[in-house]
Design a protein around this motif. Structure first.
Motif, PDB file in Angstrom:
ATOM      1  N   PRO A 229       0.893  -1.304  -0.019  1.00  0.00           N
ATOM      2  CA  PRO A 229      -0.517  -0.012   0.152  1.00  0.00           C
ATOM      3  C   PRO A 229       0.692   0.931   0.470  1.00  0.00           C
ATOM      4  O   PRO A 229       1.971   1.341   0.751  1.00  0.00           O
ATOM      5  CB  PRO A 229      -0.848  -0.473   1.187  1.00  0.00           C
ATOM      6  N   ASN A 230      -0.118   2.235  -0.821  1.00  0.00           N
ATOM      7  CA  ASN A 230       1.349   3.483  -0.592  1.00  0.00           C
ATOM      8  C   ASN A 230       0.504   4.687  -0.256  1.00  0.00           C
ATOM      9  O   ASN A 230       0.654   6.179  -0.461  1.00  0.00           O
ATOM     10  CB  ASN A 230       1.814   3.929  -2.563  1.00  0.00           C
ATOM     11  N   HIS A 231      -0.496   4.157   0.619  1.00  0.00           N
ATOM     12  CA  HIS A 231      -1.688   5.051   0.864  1.00  0.00           C
ATOM     13  C   HIS A 231      -2.239   4.437   2.098  1.00  0.00           C
ATOM     14  O   HIS A 231      -3.242   3.737   2.799  1.00  0.00           O
ATOM     15  CB  HIS A 231      -3.086   5.821  -0.001  1.00  0.00           C
ATOM     16  N   PRO A 232      -1.353   4.541   3.446  1.00  0.00           N
ATOM     17  CA  PRO A 232      -1.208   5.087   4.511  1.00  0.00           C
ATOM     18  C   PRO A 232      -2.305   5.173   5.408  1.00  0.00           C
ATOM     19  O   PRO A 232      -2.779   6.377   5.054  1.00  0.00           O
ATOM     20  CB  PRO A 232       0.472   4.259   4.683  1.00  0.00           C
ATOM     21  N   ILE A 233      -2.900   4.239   6.197  1.00  0.00           N
ATOM     22  CA  ILE A 233      -4.091   4.615   7.380  1.00  0.00           C
ATOM     23  C   ILE A 233      -3.856   4.898   8.690  1.00  0.00           C
ATOM     24  O   ILE A 233      -3.844   3.341   8.431  1.00  0.00           O
ATOM     25  CB  ILE A 233      -5.771   3.911   6.899  1.00  0.00           C
ATOM     26  N   ASP A 234      -3.936   6.115   8.996  1.00  0.00           N
ATOM     27  CA  ASP A 234      -3.191   6.014  10.350  1.00  0.00           C
ATOM     28  C   ASP A 234      -5.033   6.288  11.028  1.00  0.00           C
ATOM     29  O   ASP A 234      -5.420   6.741  11.235  1.00  0.00           O
ATOM     30  CB  ASP A 234      -3.222   7.511  10.800  1.00  0.00           C
ATOM     31  N   PRO A 235      -5.031   4.969  11.797  1.00  0.00           N
ATOM     32  CA  PRO A 235      -6.168   4.252  12.397  1.00  0.00           C
ATOM     33  C   PRO A 235      -6.344   5.425  13.510  1.00  0.00           C
ATOM     34  O   PRO A 235      -7.777   5.791  14.579  1.00  0.00           O
ATOM     35  CB  PRO A 235      -5.977   3.233  13.193  1.00  0.00           C
ATOM     36  N   SER A 236      -5.173   5.949  13.921  1.00  0.00           N
ATOM     37  CA  SER A 236      -6.118   7.133  15.190  1.00  0.00           C
ATOM     38  C   SER A 236      -6.728   8.300  14.279  1.00  0.00           C
ATOM     39  O   SER A 236      -7.693   8.942  15.100  1.00  0.00           O
ATOM     40  CB  SER A 236      -4.948   7.246  15.364  1.00  0.00           C
ATOM     41  N   LYS A 237      -6.137   8.499  13.287  1.00  0.00           N
ATOM     42  CA  LYS A 237      -7.129   9.541  12.126  1.00  0.00           C
ATOM     43  C   LYS A 237      -8.563   9.366  11.491  1.00  0.00           C
ATOM     44  O   LYS A 237      -9.460  10.210  10.902  1.00  0.00           O
ATOM     45  CB  LYS A 237      -6.547  10.572  11.413  1.00  0.00           C
ATOM     46  N   LEU A 238      -9.078   7.976  12.219  1.00  0.00           N
ATOM     47  CA  LEU A 238     -10.568   8.029  11.738  1.00  0.00           C
ATOM     48  C   LEU A 238     -11.382   7.638  12.920  1.00  0.00           C
ATOM     49  O   LEU A 238     -10.574   7.763  13.886  1.00  0.00           O
ATOM     50  CB  LEU A 238     -10.263   5.944  11.715  1.00  0.00           C
ATOM     51  N   PRO A 239     -12.478   7.546  12.582  1.00  0.00           N
ATOM     52  CA  PRO A 239     -13.193   7.278  11.300  1.00  0.00           C
ATOM     53  C   PRO A 239     -12.810   8.308  10.374  1.00  0.00           C
ATOM     54  O   PRO A 239     -12.466  10.397  10.641  1.00  0.00           O
ATOM     55  CB  PRO A 239     -14.742   7.306  11.490  1.00  0.00           C
ATOM     56  N   THR A 240     -13.018   9.026   8.821  1.00  0.00           N
ATOM     57  CA  THR A 240     -12.482   9.170   7.594  1.00  0.00           C
ATOM     58  C   THR A 240     -13.264   9.429   6.709  1.00  0.00           C
ATOM     59  O   THR A 240     -14.028   8.092   6.428  1.00  0.00           O
ATOM     60  CB  THR A 240     -11.721   9.183   7.836  1.00  0.00           C
ATOM     61  N   LYS A 241     -13.943  10.348   6.563  1.00  0.00           N
ATOM     62  CA  LYS A 241     -15.197  10.034   5.189  1.00  0.00           C
ATOM     63  C   LYS A 241     -14.728  10.391   3.594  1.00  0.00           C
ATOM     64  O   LYS A 241     -13.542  11.159   4.149  1.00  0.00           O
ATOM     65  CB  LYS A 241     -16.350  11.561   5.712  1.00  0.00           C
ATOM     66  N   VAL A 242     -15.373   9.375   2.652  1.00  0.00           N
ATOM     67  CA  VAL A 242     -14.205   9.525   1.632  1.00  0.00           C
ATOM     68  C   VAL A 242     -15.703  10.212   0.634  1.00  0.00           C
ATOM     69  O   VAL A 242     -16.429   9.204   0.519  1.00  0.00           O
ATOM     70  CB  VAL A 242     -14.056   7.975   1.087  1.00  0.00           C
ATOM     71  N   ASP A 243     -15.598  10.889   0.171  1.00  0.00           N
ATOM     72  CA  ASP A 243     -16.727  11.376  -0.832  1.00  0.00           C
ATOM     73  C   ASP A 243     -16.482  10.799  -1.960  1.00  0.00           C
ATOM     74  O   ASP A 243     -15.345  11.572  -2.385  1.00  0.00           O
ATOM     75  CB  ASP A 243     -17.243  13.316  -0.446  1.00  0.00           C
ATOM     76  N   LEU A 244     -17.562  10.363  -2.449  1.00  0.00           N
ATOM     77  CA  LEU A 244     -17.154   9.724  -3.940  1.00  0.00           C
ATOM     78  C   LEU A 244     -18.212  11.063  -4.571  1.00  0.00           C
ATOM     79  O   LEU A 244     -18.229  10.181  -6.142  1.00  0.00           O
ATOM     80  CB  LEU A 244     -17.859   8.322  -4.193  1.00  0.00           C
ATOM     81  N   GLY A 245     -18.749  11.605  -4.086  1.00  0.00           N
ATOM     82  CA  GLY A 245     -19.713  12.045  -4.988  1.00  0.00           C
ATOM     83  C   GLY A 245     -20.856  11.621  -5.494  1.00  0.00           C
ATOM     84  O   GLY A 245     -21.505  10.937  -6.312  1.00  0.00           O
TER      85      GLY A 245
END
Ligand SMILES: [Zn+2]
Length: 388
Positions: A229-245
């Protein structure tokens, strides 16, 4: 037997010294300890063929009865507005093995899972392209296990960013990178020994099954080109929203299955892509060094508190509703009940791990491999009680 049992560790330590000749930068013992943390493999050949959708959902208007793509080994169906589920049937081929899916908005798409092979990932991207040409923002591995990540290279080669929990890269390298080029005979030797030394017929069957699975993990790890993975997700910054339109996904992390689990929730439609935190109509696979029974049960309690009409795309097994979560919780309860009785009767953990009896009512619940699921659940429960 490795990782979750002292017996297994002894067996691993008793392996051949030939392993030391390998150019691995650590000792044979630590090599075996490290490689014991590989991802789950499932007895795909023995899997009970499962329907893509649980019977309880047969009339759920969100779930399309007709797939938009079907190759036997997996099919893709619509389960919501812009939401699709990829459901595997390993009895028809091993290209995907786990479930996945994708979310499509007017501005972008999000793929879920790298599957067990590049052809599996290719199948899913092809299915996405039959419904949308939106740019793919990312492909998420819900966790590092190899049946969810070995096809990552296909996405990478197509310029799709790979998303995953920040610890996934490290764990793929440790677990599967370490197997590449390793001495197969030396690696499997301790497991063959454990088969030979099994004291009961049941134990022998469990060890044989385990050996077969681990052999497959070894083969798959050696045939895959690992992509990290080149887009690591830091669990401490979750939850996070992903807006796909028009479609908003929420990424959340929960403990239980692998220490790297990230789910994709679509609260507006009560849909959850749960990864392996949900095994549908299957015993939970809890072998991972970072799996915790108490953490997982807490997670399931949270899932059970969500809307009664929540649709879950599990990591394995048919799409389910809350009844699937209730069953998984009941399976944990039953294992605990039997383990507690054995503990009180003075049965040591490693013996108890082979002695769970499947109740009549759960006879149709699938078990991928005893030593990946029921066995470690029992030894982990004992450990949580401070017992051995
Ligand atoms: Zn897994």
């Amino acid at each position: 037997m490795i990782d979750f049992s002292s017996k297994g560790r002894e067996a691993a330590g008793a392996g051949s010294d030939r392993q030391a000749a390998n150019s691995l930068p650590f000792s044979r013992r630590s090599f075996l300890a490290k490689t014991s943390r590989f991802g789950a493999f499932y007895a795909v050949a023995k899997l009970i063929p499962l329907p893509a959708v649980a019977a309880e959902l047969a009339t759920d208007s969100r779930v399309s009865q007709t797939p938009i793509a079907d190759k036997g080994f997996a099919s893709v169906r619509k389960i919501g507005e812009g939401l699709y589920a990829t459901i595997s049937d390993p009895s028809k081929g091993f290209q995907t093995v786990c479930n996945g899916g994708f979310l499509v908005g007017k501005d972008g798409a999000l793929l879920i899972e790298g599957f067990i092979s590049a052809p599996g990932a290719a199948f899913q991207l092809d299915a996405l392209r039959t419904v949308s040409q939106a740019p793919v923002k990312g492909a998420l591995d819900t966790h590092y296990h190899y049946d969810h990540s070995m096809g990552n290279a296909f996405y990478g080669a197509n310029g799709i960013p790979l998303w995953a929990h920040a610890n996934v890269t490290k764990r793929i390298v440790e677990s599967y990178g370490a197997l590449q080029g390793a001495d197969k005979a030396a690696f499997l030797g301790p497991l063959e020994k454990a088969v030979k030394e099994a004291k009961t017929e049941t134990a022998r069957k469990h060890r044989e099954d385990y050996l077969a699975h681990v052999t497959n993990v070894f083969n798959a790890s050696n045939s895959a080109v690992l992509a990290l993975p080149n887009h690591p997700i830091d669990p401490s910054k979750l939850p996070t929203k992903v807006d796909l339109g028009g479609v908003t996904a929420v990424l959340e992390s929960y403990p239980g299955h692998s220490g790297t689990d990230v789910i994709v929730r679509v609260p507006e439609q009560n849909v959850v892509y749960a990864g392996d935190l949900v095994f549908s109509n299957m015993y939970p696979v809890s072998f991972d060094a970072q799996a915790t029974v108490s953490g997982w049960r807490q997670t399931l309690k949270t899932f059970a508190s969500w809307d009664k009409d929540t649709l879950f795309v599990p990591g394995h097994g048919p799409i389910c509703g809350q009844e699937g979560i209730a069953l998984l919780r009941a399976l944990f309860d039953d294992i605990e009940e039997q383990a507690q009785k054995m503990h009180k009767a003075g049965v040591p953990a490693l013996e108890a791990a082979d002695l769970y009896e499947i109740p009549e009512k759960y006879k149709n619940v699938a078990i991928f491999a005893w030593d990946f699921s029921i066995g470690p659940t029992i030894t982990k429960l004992y450990a949580e009680w401070g017992a051995r």
